[in-house]
Design a protein around this motif. Structure first.
Motif, short mmCIF file in Angstrom:
data_model
loop_
_atom_site.label_atom_id
_atom_site.label_comp_id
_atom_site.label_asym_id
_atom_site.label_seq_id
_atom_site.Cartn_x
_atom_site.Cartn_y
_atom_site.Cartn_z
N LEU A 5 -10.28 36.94 37.42
CA LEU A 5 -8.92 37.30 37.01
C LEU A 5 -7.88 36.99 38.09
N LEU A 6 -8.25 37.23 39.35
CA LEU A 6 -7.34 36.91 40.44
C LEU A 6 -7.12 35.40 40.53
N ASN A 7 -8.19 34.63 40.36
CA ASN A 7 -8.06 33.18 40.37
C ASN A 7 -7.13 32.71 39.25
N LYS A 8 -7.27 33.34 38.10
CA LYS A 8 -6.47 32.94 36.94
C LYS A 8 -4.99 33.32 37.08
N HIS A 9 -4.71 34.56 37.45
CA HIS A 9 -3.34 35.06 37.48
C HIS A 9 -2.58 34.74 38.77
N LEU A 10 -3.29 34.67 39.88
CA LEU A 10 -2.62 34.36 41.16
C LEU A 10 -2.79 32.90 41.57
N GLU A 11 -3.48 32.13 40.73
CA GLU A 11 -3.75 30.71 41.00
C GLU A 11 -4.47 30.53 42.33
N LEU A 12 -5.54 31.30 42.51
CA LEU A 12 -6.38 31.21 43.70
C LEU A 12 -7.64 30.44 43.37
N LYS A 13 -8.47 30.25 44.39
CA LYS A 13 -9.78 29.61 44.21
C LYS A 13 -10.83 30.40 44.98
N LEU A 14 -10.89 31.70 44.72
CA LEU A 14 -11.85 32.56 45.40
C LEU A 14 -13.26 32.19 44.99
N GLU A 15 -14.15 32.12 45.97
CA GLU A 15 -15.57 31.85 45.73
C GLU A 15 -16.40 32.87 46.49
N ARG A 16 -17.52 33.25 45.89
CA ARG A 16 -18.42 34.22 46.52
C ARG A 16 -19.10 33.59 47.73
N LYS A 17 -19.10 34.31 48.83
CA LYS A 17 -19.80 33.84 50.03
C LYS A 17 -21.30 33.98 49.82
N ASP A 18 -22.06 33.17 50.52
CA ASP A 18 -23.51 33.22 50.41
C ASP A 18 -24.08 34.55 50.89
N LYS A 19 -23.48 35.08 51.95
CA LYS A 19 -23.96 36.35 52.51
C LYS A 19 -22.89 37.42 52.36
N ASP A 20 -23.31 38.61 52.01
CA ASP A 20 -22.41 39.74 51.92
C ASP A 20 -22.12 40.28 53.31
N ILE A 21 -21.10 41.12 53.40
CA ILE A 21 -20.84 41.84 54.65
C ILE A 21 -21.91 42.91 54.76
N ASP A 22 -22.70 42.84 55.80
CA ASP A 22 -23.86 43.72 55.92
C ASP A 22 -23.72 44.56 57.19
N PHE A 23 -23.74 45.89 57.00
CA PHE A 23 -23.71 46.81 58.12
C PHE A 23 -25.06 47.50 58.21
N ARG A 24 -25.83 47.12 59.20
CA ARG A 24 -27.18 47.67 59.35
C ARG A 24 -27.15 49.16 59.68
N TYR A 25 -26.16 49.58 60.50
CA TYR A 25 -26.12 50.99 60.88
C TYR A 25 -25.65 51.87 59.72
N LEU A 26 -24.94 51.30 58.76
CA LEU A 26 -24.55 52.06 57.57
C LEU A 26 -25.52 51.85 56.42
N GLU A 27 -26.44 50.90 56.59
CA GLU A 27 -27.43 50.55 55.57
C GLU A 27 -26.75 50.18 54.25
N SER A 28 -25.69 49.39 54.35
CA SER A 28 -24.95 49.00 53.15
C SER A 28 -24.46 47.57 53.30
N SER A 29 -24.21 46.94 52.15
CA SER A 29 -23.64 45.60 52.15
C SER A 29 -22.56 45.53 51.07
N TYR A 30 -21.56 44.71 51.31
CA TYR A 30 -20.38 44.64 50.45
C TYR A 30 -20.13 43.18 50.07
N SER A 31 -19.87 42.94 48.80
CA SER A 31 -19.62 41.58 48.35
C SER A 31 -18.27 41.09 48.86
N ILE A 32 -18.21 39.80 49.10
CA ILE A 32 -16.98 39.20 49.62
C ILE A 32 -16.77 37.84 48.98
N PHE A 33 -15.53 37.61 48.56
CA PHE A 33 -15.10 36.33 48.02
C PHE A 33 -14.02 35.82 48.96
N GLU A 34 -13.96 34.49 49.15
CA GLU A 34 -12.95 33.96 50.06
C GLU A 34 -12.43 32.62 49.57
#
Length: 159
Positions: free
Chosen positions: A33-62
């Motif tokens: 939707l952001l690509n469509k309405h804001l005319e962006l070209k966001l693509e999912r990165k191969d690796k998520d943001i990974d915090f080992r000490y928090l034991e969590s990972s977050y998706s990122i598009f750039e």
């Protein structure tokens, strides 16, 4: 002998805009939707943001808009992870129940689902226009600008 100390603040660059987005969409649908309405070209990165000490990972598009010198990031603020809970007593089975735990990238904004980080070197991005376009998308509940200097865990936004 001269001693030179490096501070973490020496490397921190706060020349970006941060927009909080509240919506219940999956990350890939919001990126579409952001690509469509804001005319962006966001693509999912191969690796998520990974915090080992928090034991969590977050998706990122750039998307790196080299023509206008603007770097766009869409980051998920929530990570839901299934963990083993305590085993219940007094039952026939000794199995443990699975508990869904939620982690947040920026803990001060627990109700925010996504952040849109806009790094522009020459500051040619109009934040008000972006907010106006975001609020015109029916699937987005609300969006607003966030001051990055007031965030305590702003180090999580360095990637």
């Amino acid at each position: 002998m001269a001693l030179h100390k490096l501070q973490v603040d020496d490397f921190y660059d706060d020349s970006y805009k941060l927009i909080a987005i509240h919506c219940r969409l999956e990350d890939y649908r919001l990126a579409y939707l952001l690509n469509k309405h804001l005319e962006l070209k966001l693509e999912r990165k191969d690796k998520d943001i990974d915090f080992r000490y928090l034991e969590s990972s977050y998706s990122i598009f750039e998307w790196d808009n080299e023509k206008e010198y603007v770097f766009w990031n869409l980051i998920s603020n929530t990570c839901k992870k299934e963990e083993d809970g305590l085993s219940s007593t007094g039952t026939l089975f000794n199995g443990s129940e699975k508990v869904l735990k939620t982690f947040h990238l920026i803990s001060e904004f627990k109700k925010v689902d996504f952040f849109l980080k806009i790094s522009d070197e020459i500051e040619n991005v109009d934040e008000k226009e972006i907010l106006f376009k975001l609020q015109a998308i029916p699937q987005i509940i609300t969006s607003y600008a966030v001051d990055p200097l007031k965030i305590k865990s702003k180090d999580h936004l360095i990637f």
